[in-house]
Design a protein around this motif. Structure first.
Motif, PDB file in Angstrom:
ATOM      1  N   ALA A  51      33.771  47.643  30.149  1.00 52.60           N
ATOM      2  CA  ALA A  51      32.746  46.782  30.751  1.00 52.60           C
ATOM      3  C   ALA A  51      32.582  45.502  29.931  1.00 52.60           C
ATOM      4  CB  ALA A  51      31.431  47.531  30.848  1.00 52.60           C
ATOM      5  N   ARG A  52      32.622  45.634  28.613  1.00 53.29           N
ATOM      6  CA  ARG A  52      32.469  44.455  27.750  1.00 53.29           C
ATOM      7  C   ARG A  52      33.722  43.601  27.740  1.00 53.29           C
ATOM      8  NH1 ARG A  52      29.385  48.308  23.502  1.00 53.29           N
ATOM      9  NH2 ARG A  52      27.266  48.005  24.319  1.00 53.29           N
ATOM     10  N   ARG A  53      34.890  44.224  27.850  1.00 55.20           N
ATOM     11  CA  ARG A  53      36.124  43.445  27.983  1.00 55.20           C
ATOM     12  C   ARG A  53      36.066  42.598  29.256  1.00 55.20           C
ATOM     13  NH1 ARG A  53      40.816  47.222  28.424  1.00 55.20           N
ATOM     14  NH2 ARG A  53      42.147  45.378  28.219  1.00 55.20           N
ATOM     15  N   LYS A  54      35.574  43.195  30.329  1.00 59.91           N
ATOM     16  CA  LYS A  54      35.443  42.444  31.586  1.00 59.91           C
ATOM     17  C   LYS A  54      34.550  41.225  31.391  1.00 59.91           C
ATOM     18  CE  LYS A  54      34.033  42.944  36.440  1.00 59.91           C
ATOM     19  NZ  LYS A  54      32.982  41.924  36.427  1.00 59.91           N
ATOM     20  N   GLU A  55      33.429  41.405  30.725  1.00 58.94           N
ATOM     21  CA  GLU A  55      32.522  40.296  30.470  1.00 58.94           C
ATOM     22  C   GLU A  55      33.168  39.243  29.570  1.00 58.94           C
ATOM     23  OE1 GLU A  55      29.114  42.094  28.759  1.00 58.94           O
ATOM     24  OE2 GLU A  55      28.421  43.028  30.626  1.00 58.94           O
ATOM     25  N   HIS A  56      34.014  39.710  28.650  1.00 62.17           N
ATOM     26  CA  HIS A  56      34.626  38.824  27.658  1.00 62.17           C
ATOM     27  C   HIS A  56      35.671  37.903  28.275  1.00 62.17           C
ATOM     28  CE1 HIS A  56      36.099  37.353  23.887  1.00 62.17           C
ATOM     29  NE2 HIS A  56      37.226  38.047  23.907  1.00 62.17           N
ATOM     30  N   PHE A  57      36.551  38.445  29.122  1.00 68.40           N
ATOM     31  CA  PHE A  57      37.632  37.594  29.621  1.00 68.40           C
ATOM     32  C   PHE A  57      37.787  37.554  31.140  1.00 68.40           C
ATOM     33  CE2 PHE A  57      39.800  41.657  28.439  1.00 68.40           C
ATOM     34  CZ  PHE A  57      40.325  42.019  29.679  1.00 68.40           C
ATOM     35  N   PHE A  58      37.465  38.633  31.835  1.00 66.72           N
ATOM     36  CA  PHE A  58      37.712  38.613  33.275  1.00 66.72           C
ATOM     37  C   PHE A  58      36.682  37.760  34.004  1.00 66.72           C
ATOM     38  CE2 PHE A  58      38.263  39.979  37.600  1.00 66.72           C
ATOM     39  CZ  PHE A  58      39.632  40.219  37.694  1.00 66.72           C
ATOM     40  N   ASP A  59      35.428  37.936  33.670  1.00 61.00           N
ATOM     41  CA  ASP A  59      34.385  37.133  34.322  1.00 61.00           C
ATOM     42  C   ASP A  59      34.573  35.638  34.059  1.00 61.00           C
ATOM     43  OD1 ASP A  59      33.388  39.495  35.257  1.00 61.00           O
ATOM     44  OD2 ASP A  59      31.671  39.583  33.895  1.00 61.00           O
ATOM     45  N   PRO A  60      34.877  35.214  32.804  1.00 59.82           N
ATOM     46  CA  PRO A  60      35.151  33.789  32.580  1.00 59.82           C
ATOM     47  C   PRO A  60      36.364  33.283  33.363  1.00 59.82           C
ATOM     48  CG  PRO A  60      34.603  34.848  30.504  1.00 59.82           C
ATOM     49  CD  PRO A  60      34.752  35.941  31.519  1.00 59.82           C
ATOM     50  N   PHE A  83      42.602  49.409  37.464  1.00 59.00           N
ATOM     51  CA  PHE A  83      41.251  48.953  37.132  1.00 59.00           C
ATOM     52  C   PHE A  83      41.117  47.441  37.269  1.00 59.00           C
ATOM     53  CE2 PHE A  83      38.032  47.523  34.051  1.00 59.00           C
ATOM     54  CZ  PHE A  83      36.941  48.298  34.413  1.00 59.00           C
ATOM     55  N   TRP A  84      42.031  46.689  36.655  1.00 50.86           N
ATOM     56  CA  TRP A  84      41.944  45.227  36.708  1.00 50.86           C
ATOM     57  C   TRP A  84      42.381  44.708  38.067  1.00 50.86           C
ATOM     58  CZ3 TRP A  84      38.795  43.821  33.229  1.00 50.86           C
ATOM     59  CH2 TRP A  84      38.737  44.490  32.001  1.00 50.86           C
ATOM     60  N   PHE A 141      53.188  34.215  41.785  1.00 50.94           N
ATOM     61  CA  PHE A 141      51.790  34.620  41.563  1.00 50.94           C
ATOM     62  C   PHE A 141      51.031  33.530  40.820  1.00 50.94           C
ATOM     63  CE2 PHE A 141      54.255  38.435  42.120  1.00 50.94           C
ATOM     64  CZ  PHE A 141      53.453  39.215  42.935  1.00 50.94           C
ATOM     65  N   ASP A 142      49.835  33.244  41.312  1.00 47.40           N
ATOM     66  CA  ASP A 142      48.974  32.257  40.656  1.00 47.40           C
ATOM     67  C   ASP A 142      48.487  32.773  39.307  1.00 47.40           C
ATOM     68  OD1 ASP A 142      48.528  30.391  43.136  1.00 47.40           O
ATOM     69  OD2 ASP A 142      48.071  32.419  43.848  1.00 47.40           O
ATOM     70  N   ILE A 143      48.238  34.084  39.239  1.00 39.29           N
ATOM     71  CA  ILE A 143      47.672  34.701  38.034  1.00 39.29           C
ATOM     72  C   ILE A 143      48.496  35.928  37.670  1.00 39.29           C
ATOM     73  CG2 ILE A 143      45.646  35.845  37.046  1.00 39.29           C
ATOM     74  CD1 ILE A 143      43.955  34.292  39.148  1.00 39.29           C
ATOM     75  N   VAL A 144      48.846  36.040  36.399  1.00 40.36           N
ATOM     76  CA  VAL A 144      49.500  37.248  35.895  1.00 40.36           C
ATOM     77  C   VAL A 144      48.593  37.859  34.827  1.00 40.36           C
ATOM     78  CG1 VAL A 144      51.470  38.212  34.656  1.00 40.36           C
ATOM     79  CG2 VAL A 144      51.837  36.454  36.389  1.00 40.36           C
ATOM     80  N   LEU A 145      48.291  39.134  34.996  1.00 43.33           N
ATOM     81  CA  LEU A 145      47.482  39.871  34.030  1.00 43.33           C
ATOM     82  C   LEU A 145      48.401  40.685  33.128  1.00 43.33           C
ATOM     83  CD1 LEU A 145      44.718  41.229  36.464  1.00 43.33           C
ATOM     84  CD2 LEU A 145      44.732  39.074  35.168  1.00 43.33           C
ATOM     85  N   CYS A 146      48.328  40.412  31.845  1.00 45.08           N
ATOM     86  CA  CYS A 146      49.106  41.147  30.842  1.00 45.08           C
ATOM     87  C   CYS A 146      48.088  41.741  29.874  1.00 45.08           C
ATOM     88  CB  CYS A 146      50.079  40.197  30.150  1.00 45.08           C
ATOM     89  SG  CYS A 146      51.223  40.994  28.996  1.00 45.08           S
ATOM     90  N   LEU A 147      47.400  42.766  30.329  1.00 44.13           N
ATOM     91  CA  LEU A 147      46.232  43.295  29.626  1.00 44.13           C
ATOM     92  C   LEU A 147      46.561  44.653  29.003  1.00 44.13           C
ATOM     93  CD1 LEU A 147      43.620  42.406  32.402  1.00 44.13           C
ATOM     94  CD2 LEU A 147      44.410  40.996  30.479  1.00 44.13           C
ATOM     95  N   ASP A 174      45.676  40.146  26.891  1.00 39.58           N
ATOM     96  CA  ASP A 174      44.752  40.879  26.016  1.00 39.58           C
ATOM     97  C   ASP A 174      45.618  41.821  25.195  1.00 39.58           C
ATOM     98  OD1 ASP A 174      42.722  42.346  24.822  1.00 39.58           O
ATOM     99  OD2 ASP A 174      42.342  43.563  26.604  1.00 39.58           O
ATOM    100  N   THR A 175      45.658  41.634  23.881  1.00 42.72           N
ATOM    101  CA  THR A 175      46.615  42.393  23.085  1.00 42.72           C
ATOM    102  C   THR A 175      46.093  42.710  21.685  1.00 42.72           C
ATOM    103  OG1 THR A 175      48.891  42.365  22.196  1.00 42.72           O
ATOM    104  CG2 THR A 175      47.728  40.273  22.261  1.00 42.72           C
ATOM    105  N   ALA A 176      46.599  43.799  21.137  1.00 45.66           N
ATOM    106  CA  ALA A 176      46.409  44.050  19.712  1.00 45.66           C
ATOM    107  C   ALA A 176      47.230  43.018  18.957  1.00 45.66           C
ATOM    108  CB  ALA A 176      46.871  45.459  19.359  1.00 45.66           C
ATOM    109  N   VAL A 177      46.745  42.587  17.808  1.00 42.02           N
ATOM    110  CA  VAL A 177      47.443  41.571  17.019  1.00 42.02           C
ATOM    111  C   VAL A 177      47.447  41.961  15.551  1.00 42.02           C
ATOM    112  CG1 VAL A 177      46.945  39.639  18.575  1.00 42.02           C
ATOM    113  CG2 VAL A 177      45.315  40.214  16.761  1.00 42.02           C
ATOM    114  N   ASP A 178      48.458  41.470  14.850  1.00 44.97           N
ATOM    115  CA  ASP A 178      48.454  41.541  13.398  1.00 44.97           C
ATOM    116  C   ASP A 178      47.595  40.376  12.890  1.00 44.97           C
ATOM    117  OD1 ASP A 178      50.238  42.728  10.906  1.00 44.97           O
ATOM    118  OD2 ASP A 178      49.657  40.629  10.618  1.00 44.97           O
ATOM    119  N   SER A 179      46.805  40.615  11.860  1.00 47.00           N
ATOM    120  CA  SER A 179      45.823  39.618  11.425  1.00 47.00           C
ATOM    121  C   SER A 179      46.370  38.546  10.490  1.00 47.00           C
ATOM    122  CB  SER A 179      44.650  40.324  10.741  1.00 47.00           C
ATOM    123  OG  SER A 179      45.108  41.071   9.613  1.00 47.00           O
TER     124      SER A 179
END
Length: 265
Positions: A51-60, A83-84, A141-147, A174-179
């Motif tokens: 739910a918070r991921r959705k608020e973070h990037f999908f809603d924007p 889901f997405w 496709f106008d939008i590609v989701l790589c989540l 949306d991905t895990a990253v090395d810092s």
């Protein structure tokens, strides 16, 4: 007063929905299927996280396109149970194509959309490898989701090259990253028997944030990274620790209009 009873047909439908939910080995996301909740693999913490991921990037993202995805074709890579894809449909997308390499996920996604009676002309879910995307068969496709996908593979540049052949505008990652601050890919070992992980290779690459910028620019994208700004990081510990980030990459859309805190590396 006589207790109200469900009609036999309604009871049968209810039983069928629950039986189908129970027939699957695992559910990564929680869906409300006409009053029946699918059991998210990590329980309430997982529900809050998504739910918070959705608020973070999908809603924007939806706001970036004026509050609706009407007129957009969306490709959801590693779609899991849809889901997405469902969020895109609910945001008004004309059509969503989901692709996943696990048959269980495709079966779940089709079950979810059929149960929720989504117009079958607005979606398709197909079993396939993200490295075998065919522009002639799938279209543009106008939008590609790589989540939740990029860090489960070991050929990220090849994947982005394939995406670029299909994508006319926005790529959402949306991905895990090395810092580390440098641009490189870190080799990580992950078991393939977990449905959330890679399928064919146990060694995968985790990119640094700088690497994501470099790889997307290689294929003509302008990229910004969202800065996490959650009031509560419960279920989002990886975001707080710098181990996960979201990137908006665009070929046409002005990312300066994005209503979120961003950073460019």
């Amino acid at each position: 007063m006589q207790e109200h009873q469900q009609p036999p047909q309604s009871r049968t439908m209810t039983q069928d929905i629950q039986a189908r939910i129970d027939s699957f080995e695992q559910w990564h996301y929680q869906f409300d299927l006409k009053g029946h909740l699918t059991p998210a693999v990590r329980g309430e913490k997982s529900v809050l996280r998504h739910a918070r991921r959705k608020e973070h990037f999908f809603d924007p993202m939806v706001k970036l396109f004026g509050g609706s995805l009407r007129g957009k074709r969306v490709l959801d890579l590693g779609c899991n149970a849809g889901f997405w894809s469902l969020n895109a449909i609910e945001a008004g997308a004309d059509f969503v194509q989901g692709v996943d390499v696990r048959q269980m996920h495709i079966d779940q996604a089709r079950f979810v959309f059929e149960t929720l009676e989504v117009d079958p002309g607005r979606y398709d879910f197909s079993l396939g490898n993200v490295f075998d995307l065919d522009p002639e068969a799938l279209g543009q496709f106008d939008i590609v989701l790589c989540l939740g996908l990029l860090y489960h593979i070991n050929r990220p540049i090849e994947l982005l090259q394939n995406i670029a052949r299909l994508n006319t505008d926005l790529l959402l990652i949306d991905t895990a990253v090395d810092s580390a601050p440098q641009s490189f890919l870190r080799i990580v070992h992950e078991p393939t028997d977990d449905p959330r992980n890679a399928v064919d290779q146990e060694l995968v690459f985790w990119p640094t944030c700088k690497a994501v910028f470099d790889m997307t620019r290689l294929f003509g994208y302008q990229t910004v990274m969202l800065v996490p700004d959650f009031d509560d990081y419960t279920g989002l510990e990886d975001f707080r620790a710098g181990g996960r980030r979201v990137f908006f990459s665009a070929r046409q859309t002005d990312l300066g209009r994005l209503a979120a805190k961003t950073e460019v590396l």
